[in-house]
Design a protein around this motif. Structure first.
Motif, PDB file in Angstrom:
ATOM      1  N   ALA A 142       0.789  -0.568   0.116  1.00  0.00           N
ATOM      2  CA  ALA A 142       0.338  -0.159  -0.489  1.00  0.00           C
ATOM      3  C   ALA A 142       1.122   0.816  -0.142  1.00  0.00           C
ATOM      4  O   ALA A 142       0.893   2.335  -0.404  1.00  0.00           O
ATOM      5  CB  ALA A 142      -0.988   0.192   1.555  1.00  0.00           C
ATOM      6  N   LEU A 181      -4.973  -1.229   1.419  1.00  0.00           N
ATOM      7  CA  LEU A 181      -5.017  -1.839   0.238  1.00  0.00           C
ATOM      8  C   LEU A 181      -6.211  -2.495  -0.212  1.00  0.00           C
ATOM      9  O   LEU A 181      -6.983  -2.694  -1.580  1.00  0.00           O
ATOM     10  CB  LEU A 181      -3.904  -2.460  -0.644  1.00  0.00           C
ATOM     11  CG  LEU A 181      -3.535  -3.167  -1.517  1.00  0.00           C
ATOM     12  CD1 LEU A 181      -3.507  -1.255  -2.656  1.00  0.00           C
ATOM     13  CD2 LEU A 181      -1.697  -3.341  -1.880  1.00  0.00           C
ATOM     14  N   THR A 182      -6.593  -3.878   0.662  1.00  0.00           N
ATOM     15  CA  THR A 182      -7.428  -4.273   0.295  1.00  0.00           C
ATOM     16  C   THR A 182      -8.898  -4.883   0.769  1.00  0.00           C
ATOM     17  O   THR A 182      -8.654  -3.917   2.120  1.00  0.00           O
ATOM     18  CB  THR A 182      -7.017  -6.266   0.504  1.00  0.00           C
ATOM     19  OG1 THR A 182      -7.090  -6.293   2.081  1.00  0.00           O
ATOM     20  CG2 THR A 182      -5.620  -6.316  -0.228  1.00  0.00           C
ATOM     21  N   LYS A 183      -9.910  -4.936  -0.054  1.00  0.00           N
ATOM     22  CA  LYS A 183     -11.295  -4.788   0.261  1.00  0.00           C
ATOM     23  C   LYS A 183     -11.436  -5.808   1.787  1.00  0.00           C
ATOM     24  O   LYS A 183     -12.242  -4.906   3.125  1.00  0.00           O
ATOM     25  CB  LYS A 183     -12.027  -5.684  -0.523  1.00  0.00           C
ATOM     26  CG  LYS A 183     -13.898  -5.058  -0.016  1.00  0.00           C
ATOM     27  CD  LYS A 183     -13.923  -5.723  -0.530  1.00  0.00           C
ATOM     28  CE  LYS A 183     -15.460  -6.156  -0.840  1.00  0.00           C
ATOM     29  NZ  LYS A 183     -16.789  -7.278  -1.628  1.00  0.00           N
ATOM     30  N   GLU A 184     -10.836  -6.628   2.076  1.00  0.00           N
ATOM     31  CA  GLU A 184     -10.785  -7.272   3.455  1.00  0.00           C
ATOM     32  C   GLU A 184     -10.151  -6.674   3.834  1.00  0.00           C
ATOM     33  O   GLU A 184     -10.628  -6.744   5.918  1.00  0.00           O
ATOM     34  CB  GLU A 184     -10.288  -8.704   3.645  1.00  0.00           C
ATOM     35  CG  GLU A 184     -11.229  -9.917   2.240  1.00  0.00           C
ATOM     36  CD  GLU A 184     -10.771  -9.468   0.333  1.00  0.00           C
ATOM     37  OE1 GLU A 184     -11.530 -10.431  -0.135  1.00  0.00           O
ATOM     38  OE2 GLU A 184      -9.726  -8.820   0.112  1.00  0.00           O
ATOM     39  N   ARG A 208     -10.221  -3.370   4.851  1.00  0.00           N
ATOM     40  CA  ARG A 208     -11.202  -2.717   4.933  1.00  0.00           C
ATOM     41  C   ARG A 208     -12.452  -3.139   5.815  1.00  0.00           C
ATOM     42  O   ARG A 208     -12.404  -2.195   6.689  1.00  0.00           O
ATOM     43  CB  ARG A 208     -10.744  -1.608   4.085  1.00  0.00           C
ATOM     44  CG  ARG A 208      -9.813  -0.967   3.080  1.00  0.00           C
ATOM     45  CD  ARG A 208     -10.275  -0.100   1.672  1.00  0.00           C
ATOM     46  NE  ARG A 208     -11.185  -0.878   0.834  1.00  0.00           N
ATOM     47  CZ  ARG A 208     -10.863  -1.003  -0.196  1.00  0.00           C
ATOM     48  NH1 ARG A 208      -9.088  -1.232  -0.159  1.00  0.00           N
ATOM     49  NH2 ARG A 208     -11.856  -1.762  -0.495  1.00  0.00           N
TER      50      ARG A 208
END
Length: 113
Positions: free
Chosen positions: A24, A52-55, A57
């Motif tokens: 990130a 960076l990742t949806k998971e 967040r």
């Protein structure tokens, strides 16, 4: 889908520097952590962050939503990140969280004057 927030909610965001060794950091030099807070109760009702990742967040959101700033304070809430999130951005998230809470508390204090 757009979220509908009550008129009692306020939004505060703070940033903290990311460690250089995480992916990130190539896109963003900082992590942003946004808090939607019920101004009356102090409850965190929603969270946004620039991980960076949806998971990641969604996970941070699940860790923070429901905490109460008025009752718990920044260090107790940051401890929940340290306990549950073990990514390289952990320290930066805690710094951003404390910054957002500090900004909210300053604003709240000014509102009561």
């Amino acid at each position: 889908m757009t979220a509908n927030y009550s008129n009692n909610t306020v939004y505060f965001i703070a940033y903290a520097k990311l460690p250089g060794e995480i992916p990130a950091a190539n896109l963003h030099r900082v992590v942003g952590l946004g808090l939607i807070i019920d101004r009356n109760s102090g409850e965190i009702v929603d969270v946004s962050c620039t991980l960076l990742t949806k998971e990641a967040r969604e996970f941070i959101k699940s860790v923070l939503v429901g905490h109460n700033i008025h009752d718990e304070g920044a260090e107790v809430i940051a401890a929940s990140i340290r306990d549950r999130y073990h990514g390289f951005a952990q320290k930066a998230l805690c710094v951003a969280l404390r910054g957002g809470i500090e900004r909210y508390l300053q604003w709240k204090n000014e509102q009561t004057k």
